[in-house]
Design an enzyme around this catalytic site. Structure first.
Site, mmCIF file in Angstrom:
data_model
loop_
_atom_site.group_PDB
_atom_site.id
_atom_site.type_symbol
_atom_site.label_atom_id
_atom_site.label_comp_id
_atom_site.label_asym_id
_atom_site.label_seq_id
_atom_site.Cartn_x
_atom_site.Cartn_y
_atom_site.Cartn_z
ATOM 1 N N ASP A 1 0.547 -1.555 -0.043
ATOM 2 C CA ASP A 1 0.123 0.142 0.155
ATOM 3 C C ASP A 1 1.403 1.123 -0.520
ATOM 4 O O ASP A 1 1.714 0.854 0.494
ATOM 5 C CB ASP A 1 -0.695 -0.116 1.183
ATOM 6 N N ASP B 1 -0.002 3.580 2.452
ATOM 7 C CA ASP B 1 0.361 4.567 3.910
ATOM 8 C C ASP B 1 -0.727 5.374 3.235
ATOM 9 O O ASP B 1 -1.763 5.454 2.785
ATOM 10 C CB ASP B 1 1.582 5.203 4.159
HETATM 11 N N1 LIG Z 1 0.910 1.127 5.485
HETATM 12 C C1 LIG Z 1 1.954 0.404 6.633
HETATM 13 N N2 LIG Z 1 2.080 1.046 7.706
HETATM 14 C C2 LIG Z 1 2.711 0.307 8.633
HETATM 15 N N3 LIG Z 1 3.058 -0.615 8.579
HETATM 16 C C3 LIG Z 1 2.733 -1.506 7.273
HETATM 17 N N4 LIG Z 1 2.471 -2.847 6.886
HETATM 18 C C4 LIG Z 1 1.929 -2.956 5.516
HETATM 19 N N5 LIG Z 1 1.968 -1.347 4.889
HETATM 20 C C5 LIG Z 1 1.773 -1.089 5.973
#
Ligand SMILES: Nc1ncnc2[nH]cnc12
Ligand SMILES: CSC[C@H]1O[C@H](OP(=O)(O)O)[C@H](O)[C@@H]1O
Length: 293
Positions: free
Chosen positions: A211, A213
């Protein structure tokens, strides 16, 4: 140190709960002075290479990141004879070009965790290992070469910021970490990498982007449902990567270019006569080589 037999250890993160390709798998129930590891370790062979696998969050993903017993996990790997450690992790991305599905071969970490035991050492046995170069370049090179050979989109090098979680970051935090130059974010590689160094185990991490974030203006927040979708594709590529990596590294190994196998020689400050015998007993695996010198 001359050539020695390699035992390649893997910490499987989110989505990587088993290693189906292992030949003659054997479960190892290992107890440690630091408590129980996340699950039984599984030992077997991959293309003639000894491999040990551990599901970091437990096979049913029951352990949140701050409840993983990182000390027990690393100690158990050492007791199982592991010589090299590779982490396979899910992560969020701070760069447009690191799209979901990209594998980042991490070379630096920023540790923002606090609710975790971070060291095997303490009162009665003080040691300060260097974390300037936390990743073994030989393992990282092999990981990147495997990704290239398999056409897995990847980046060589990158800074992984580790947060406690279990919550994902706020938008303000996400912007802050980006401004610090971080490439990816996760919740588990610290203190794991620090403990691996204390245990004199070369460590590398492949962070698989799931992703973006929450720093991108028009994107919604990170959600586990969306992450799980990408995880399926990443998990398949992780299995291909591991299958390619083992024979690439080979059944025998040479010492890490960083001298990780003797890291404690430069780190321990407490002289033998001042060491606490109780702590020394707990260090029988992680500092076994150093204590027997
Ligand atoms: N955006 C994210 N923040 C922290 N850990 C993650 N693991 C997978 N995506 C994450
Ligand atoms: C399921 S997303 C959040 C979770 O996934 C990552 O774990 P791992 O590094 O073990 O793959 C991340 O760090 C969080 O713990």
């Amino acid at each position: 140190m001359t050539e020695q037999q390699r035992v390649l250890g893997f910490f499987g993160g989110s989505g990587v709960y088993s290693m189906d390709a292992l030949e003659n798998p054997q479960r190892l129930e290992i107890d440690t002075p630091w408590g129980q590891p996340s699950d039984a370790l599984v030992k077997g062979k991959l293309s003639g290479v000894d491999v040990v696998f551990l599901a970091r969050h437990g096979a049913g993903h029951t352990l949140p990141p701050s409840n993983v017993n990182y000390r027990a996990n690393v100690d158990a790997m050492k007791r199982a004879g592991v010589t090299d450690l590779v982490s396979v992790s899910a992560c969020g991305s701070f760069r447009d070009e690191l799209a979901p599905g990209t594998f980042v071969i991490v070379d630096q970490f920023i540790d923002r965790t606090s609710a975790r035991e971070k060291s095997f050492f303490g009162p009665g046995f003080v040691a300060h290992v260097s974390m300037a170069d936390p990743v073994c370049p030989a393992l990282a090179f092999a990981l990147a070469t495997s990704c290239a050979a398999l056409d897995i989109p990847h980046q060589r090098g990158g800074t992984y910021i580790c947060i406690d979680g279990p919550h994902f970051s706020s938008r303000a935090e996400s912007h802050l970490y980006r401004s610090w130059g971080c490439d990816v974010i996760g919740m588990t590689n610290m203190p794991e990498a620090k403990l691996a160094r204390e245990a004199e185990l070369p460590y590398a991490s492949v962070a698989m982007v799931t992703d973006y974030d929450c720093w991108r203006e028009h994107d919604g927040p990170v959600e586990v449902g969306l992450i799980l979708e990408t995880l399926k594709q990443n998990t398949a590529n992780a299995a291909r990567l591991i299958a390619d990596l083992a024979p690439r590294l080979g059944a025998t190994r040479r010492p890490s270019p960083l001298g990780v196998e003797t890291a404690l020689d430069m780190a321990v400050i407490t002289p033998p006569e001042a060491r606490d015998p109780e702590i020394m007993k707990k260090l029988d695996a992680v500092a076994g080589r150093f204590l027997k010198r």
